[in-house]
Design a protein around this motif. Structure first.
Motif, PDB file in Angstrom:
ATOM      1  N   LYS A   1      -7.472  -4.341   0.067  1.00  0.00           N
ATOM      2  CA  LYS A   1      -8.526  -4.322   1.080  1.00  0.00           C
ATOM      3  C   LYS A   1      -9.174  -5.695   1.223  1.00  0.00           C
ATOM      4  O   LYS A   1      -9.379  -6.188   2.338  1.00  0.00           O
ATOM      5  CB  LYS A   1      -9.591  -3.281   0.716  1.00  0.00           C
ATOM      6  CG  LYS A   1      -9.180  -1.842   0.949  1.00  0.00           C
ATOM      7  CD  LYS A   1     -10.244  -0.866   0.490  1.00  0.00           C
ATOM      8  CE  LYS A   1     -11.520  -1.014   1.260  1.00  0.00           C
ATOM      9  NZ  LYS A   1     -12.534  -0.019   0.856  1.00  0.00           N
TER      10      LYS A   1
ATOM     11  N   GLU B   1       1.152   4.152  -2.923  1.00  0.00           N
ATOM     12  CA  GLU B   1       1.014   5.596  -2.689  1.00  0.00           C
ATOM     13  C   GLU B   1       2.149   6.367  -3.377  1.00  0.00           C
ATOM     14  O   GLU B   1       1.920   7.397  -4.020  1.00  0.00           O
ATOM     15  CB  GLU B   1       1.021   5.885  -1.186  1.00  0.00           C
ATOM     16  CG  GLU B   1      -0.185   5.343  -0.437  1.00  0.00           C
ATOM     17  CD  GLU B   1      -1.463   6.028  -0.866  1.00  0.00           C
ATOM     18  OE1 GLU B   1      -1.438   7.243  -1.077  1.00  0.00           O
ATOM     19  OE2 GLU B   1      -2.488   5.331  -1.005  1.00  0.00           O
TER      20      GLU B   1
ATOM     21  N   LEU C   1       0.833  -1.210   0.000  1.00  0.00           N
ATOM     22  CA  LEU C   1       0.000   0.000   0.000  1.00  0.00           C
ATOM     23  C   LEU C   1       0.863   1.254   0.000  1.00  0.00           C
ATOM     24  O   LEU C   1       0.569   2.239  -0.699  1.00  0.00           O
ATOM     25  CB  LEU C   1      -0.927  -0.016   1.216  1.00  0.00           C
ATOM     26  CG  LEU C   1      -2.019   1.037   1.238  1.00  0.00           C
ATOM     27  CD1 LEU C   1      -2.956   0.874   0.053  1.00  0.00           C
ATOM     28  CD2 LEU C   1      -2.809   0.965   2.543  1.00  0.00           C
TER      29      LEU C   1
ATOM     30  N   ARG D   1      -5.969  -1.301  -4.952  1.00  0.00           N
ATOM     31  CA  ARG D   1      -6.390  -0.913  -3.602  1.00  0.00           C
ATOM     32  C   ARG D   1      -7.498  -1.843  -3.088  1.00  0.00           C
ATOM     33  O   ARG D   1      -7.470  -2.297  -1.938  1.00  0.00           O
ATOM     34  CB  ARG D   1      -6.886   0.534  -3.598  1.00  0.00           C
ATOM     35  CG  ARG D   1      -5.787   1.571  -3.584  1.00  0.00           C
ATOM     36  CD  ARG D   1      -6.298   2.889  -3.030  1.00  0.00           C
ATOM     37  NE  ARG D   1      -5.230   3.874  -2.988  1.00  0.00           N
ATOM     38  CZ  ARG D   1      -4.988   4.766  -3.937  1.00  0.00           C
ATOM     39  NH1 ARG D   1      -5.778   4.804  -5.005  1.00  0.00           N
ATOM     40  NH2 ARG D   1      -4.003   5.627  -3.831  1.00  0.00           N
TER      41      ARG D   1
ATOM     42  N   LEU E   1      -6.315   4.057   3.645  1.00  0.00           N
ATOM     43  CA  LEU E   1      -7.271   4.199   2.545  1.00  0.00           C
ATOM     44  C   LEU E   1      -8.454   5.085   2.908  1.00  0.00           C
ATOM     45  O   LEU E   1      -9.377   5.244   2.106  1.00  0.00           O
ATOM     46  CB  LEU E   1      -7.781   2.823   2.116  1.00  0.00           C
ATOM     47  CG  LEU E   1      -6.740   1.880   1.512  1.00  0.00           C
ATOM     48  CD1 LEU E   1      -7.345   0.522   1.225  1.00  0.00           C
ATOM     49  CD2 LEU E   1      -6.162   2.470   0.232  1.00  0.00           C
TER      50      LEU E   1
END
Length: 751
Positions: free
Chosen positions: A188, A157, A153, A184, A298
């Protein structure tokens, strides 16, 4: 003369105008000449002026002619030299083109090389910009592949905000940009999948966690006893915090960046004298931390918190739902409590190692739910329901010897001088569940006293706690158990009668339970704020429920017999005995009420009166129901025999205590209605109607009219030649007259 001078001046002006004016504008000037009368003279002057100009032009040409000739001569000389120069230039150009052809080819090659060099340099520069993007994307895929989702993650970014904007105009970058939301969501989903595995794992192993917590609590308690050496003075109640903060002093924060797999760690059973592992040693909490941080980055932390709490609430309800056979063994209770403790140990660890995922209010809410459900479960599965009520035979306890008699009296406080005088064998009025329930209540009181030993309570507080707990046992657990037995579908009248007798004796024993509590706590009942036992209310409620069930059960039995009724409403024969179904019904009622001898008199009388009233009402409904459209006097005679059988039963006194014909009054409505029709005493009925002492006071005109209409139809249809017989005509006329008068009574009554 003057005129000629003016004309000459005018012509002169026009000539000057012609010389100085543009050709396009000379029209108005010439028009002024033709408008005048002297245009002939003007033309002469114009010719003169033209000649003068020609002479001047000729003079000027003569003056410059020689220079013009010289210039032409020089120009002719220059033309020859120019031709030579042209030839030289052409020759030189031809030689230059021939000599520079190879150079042009070389220059073209150089130009192409320079262009390629420039393109290569630009490509290298662009690749230098793209390579970090591709490297980051490759790194991202590797992290995703190895399930390092939190670093993935972070890489995502950096890729989105730092690298991709520099090369955003390339098509492959657009593909990456479009793929970022999917990545993303994949992160998740995968992290949520790990969390679900974690939740499922701790649900399955909550009893193991709770067992470990119990062992650690026991070790801490033993250590405290060794250190203190003396019991603490004063009263201090244990709260919910004492249960689910067992591991507070030993919890250590687990790194949120841990990349271990979720689940329960393998821990071998420890011996009692070895160190017991804590929650963080049994459970890998990294999936929770990982998922929490991922959702926080997120911007979906609230969604994660709500999901976690919702799932744990569901698991709490599952944990708090006891197995149906929990009461059968002590291990069942132990596992149930271990699961509850394990659940709160995990939540307490989450509370102390995360920031806001759960809070104290959430824990307290779950605790309150756990208390209510645990209490309810314990009440449902308490000792008073271990097959005592289900296994009872609901028959008086028979004894054949003095030893057996004393054994029962030793288990339950019962005194009856008349029973003592009776010879053996003899029977106690109550069944076995009375002494068993009484002893279970005493054992419960002992257990409450044992439980209070470690709570450091005063005697008054212990007494109050025992009394309140016993009240809960009586008013909820025992009361519910009795109600469930009473409401069972297959319960019979004999069992219901025995339950009433049993609860009567248990109600009388409540004073002995009060004395028992006073003896073991040494707190006198006169002490201020002493709680009273509510056993009397419990057993009264159960007895009342059993009584109502008896009334309902009796009515249902009567209805079953009435379903066997098979009247021939069109018969013309006169019977001489009651119907078979009614004879069987009366026999059933006699045998049933014979069992009521040990019941309180009021209960037996109420049951008997209720049964007779229900029987009378049902017979009336049977006579007036819409399906019976016609009936004869013979059918009424048979019905009258059945009602007389019911009246004979009421007069026989099936239950003692009724005054004279009190029970027979249940059938008074039927008796007066049948007498009116069989005796055909309409004159008396119509004359005395409305008077308080009339013979047929209980006969409603609507009921009488309904029954009369059924007989009128029969008279018409069963006598084909009625109109030719004077007696039949007179009878039909009488029925019509009576029906008309009855309608008049009904209408006047309603008005």
């Amino acid at each position: 003369m003057a005129e000629s001078l003016e004309t000459a001046a005018e012509h002169e002006r026009i000539l000057r105008e012609i010389e100085s004016t543009d050709t396009a504008c000379i029209g108005p000037t010439l028009r002024s000449v033709y408008d005048g009368e002297e245009h002939g003279r003007f033309m002469e002057k114009l010719e003169t002026r033209i000649r003068n100009h020609d002479r001047e032009i000729e003079k000027m040409c003569n003056f410059h002619y020689q220079g013009f000739v010289d210039s032409i001569t020089e120009l002719l000389k220059v033309r020859g030299e120019a031709q030579k120069l042209k030839n030289q230039v052409t020759d030189t150009n031809r030689k230059l083109q021939h000599e520079g052809k190879e150079l042009v080819i070389a220059m073209e090659e150089l130009k192409q090389c320079r262009l390629q060099q420039r393109n290569i340099s630009a490509t290298v520069d662009k690749l230098m910009l793209c390579l970090p993007v591709l490297e980051m994307y490759s790194k991202l895929r590797d992290q995703m592949k190895t399930k390092r989702h939190y670093p993935a993650l972070k890489t995502l970014e950096h890729l989105e905000h730092t690298y991709l904007p520099q090369v955003s105009h390339y098509r492959f970058c657009k593909v990456m940009v479009d793929n970022i939301p999917k990545l993303r969501e994949e992160i998740k989903d995968v992290s949520m999948s790990d969390l679900k595995d974690f939740l499922e794992s701790i649900r399955k192993h909550s009893d193991k966690i709770g067992e470990t917590a119990m062992k650690q609590a026991q070790q801490q308690r033993n250590l405290d006893n060794i250190v203190l050496q003396q019991p603490r003075i004063g009263s201090k109640r244990k709260s919910k915090k004492d249960v689910y903060t067992i591991f507070d002093t030993e919890l250590e924060s687990t790194s949120p960046k841990s990349e271990q797999d979720s689940g329960i760690l393998d821990v071998e059973d420890e011996e009692d004298d070895e160190e017991v592992p804590g929650a963080q040693d049994l459970v890998d909490f990294s999936p929770v931390y990982r998922c929490l941080h991922i959702y926080s980055v997120l911007g979906a932390r609230e969604t994660f918190e709500n999901y976690y709490r919702k799932q744990r609430r569901k698991q709490a309800r599952l944990v708090l739902q006891p197995p149906s056979n929990m009461h059968e063994t002590l291990d069942g209770y132990r596992k149930y409590f271990n699961q509850i403790v394990g659940f709160f140990v995990v939540e307490d660890h989450i509370l102390h190692t995360t920031q806001g995922l759960v809070n104290r209010a959430y824990i307290d809410e779950l605790w309150e739910m756990a208390l209510s459900k645990t209490i309810a479960a314990l009440r449902t599965h308490s000792v008073c329901k271990k097959n005592i009520l289900d296994s009872d035979n609901y028959s008086p306890i028979p004894v054949t010897s003095e030893e057996m008699y004393k054994k029962v009296v030793g288990q339950f406080p019962f005194q009856d001088t008349e029973l003592e005088k009776q010879p053996f064998p003899k029977k106690f009025p109550f069944s076995e569940f009375v002494p068993k329930v009484y002893n279970q209540i005493k054992e419960f009181i002992y257990a409450c006293l044992k439980f209070s030993e470690d709570l450091h309570l005063s005697s008054t507080e212990v007494d109050d706690m025992i009394r309140k707990s016993t009240n809960l046992l009586l008013t909820r657990t025992l009361s519910n158990s009795l109600q469930n037995v009473i409401k069972r579908k297959n319960i019979g009248l004999t069992e219901l009668v025995q339950i009433i007798i049993n609860t009567t004796h248990l109600e009388k024993s409540c004073k002995y339970l009060e004395e028992f509590i006073t003896n073991i706590t040494n707190v006198l009942p006169e002490t201020v704020h002493t709680t009273k036992l509510y056993g009397t209310t419990t057993f009264k409620d159960a007895r009342h429920a059993a009584e109502e069930e008896i009334y309902t059960n009796l009515n249902q039995k009567i209805d079953q017999f009435l379903q066997l009724a098979d009247y021939d409403w069109m018969t013309g024969d006169l019977g001489n005995k009651a119907s078979d179904y009614l004879i069987d019904l009366i026999a059933f009622l006699r045998s049933t009420f014979a069992v009521f001898t040990h019941l309180p008199g009021k209960v037996a009388q109420t049951a008997c009166m209720s049964a007779c009233k229900h029987l009378a009402t049902s017979l009336m409904q049977l006579l007036l129901e819409a399906e019976v459209r016609q009936l004869t006097l013979g059918a009424l005679q048979q019905f009258n025999l059945d009602v007389r059988e019911c009246e004979q039963f009421a007069r026989s006194g099936p239950v003692p205590g009724f005054q004279e014909d009190t029970l027979q009054l249940a059938f008074i409505d039927l008796r007066q209605l049948l007498d009116l029709f069989i005796q055909w005493d309409w004159s008396t009925y119509l004359a005395d109607y409305g008077q308080p002492n009339c013979k047929y006071l209980r006969v409603n005109p609507v009921t009488a009219l309904t029954l009369l209409e059924k007989m009128k139809d029969t008279s018409r249809k069963n006598n084909m030649f009625a109109q030719f017989r004077k007696n039949e005509r007179d009878k039909q006329k009488l029925i019509d007259t009576v029906a008309k008068q009855l309608r008049g009574l009904i209408s006047s009554h309603h008005s």
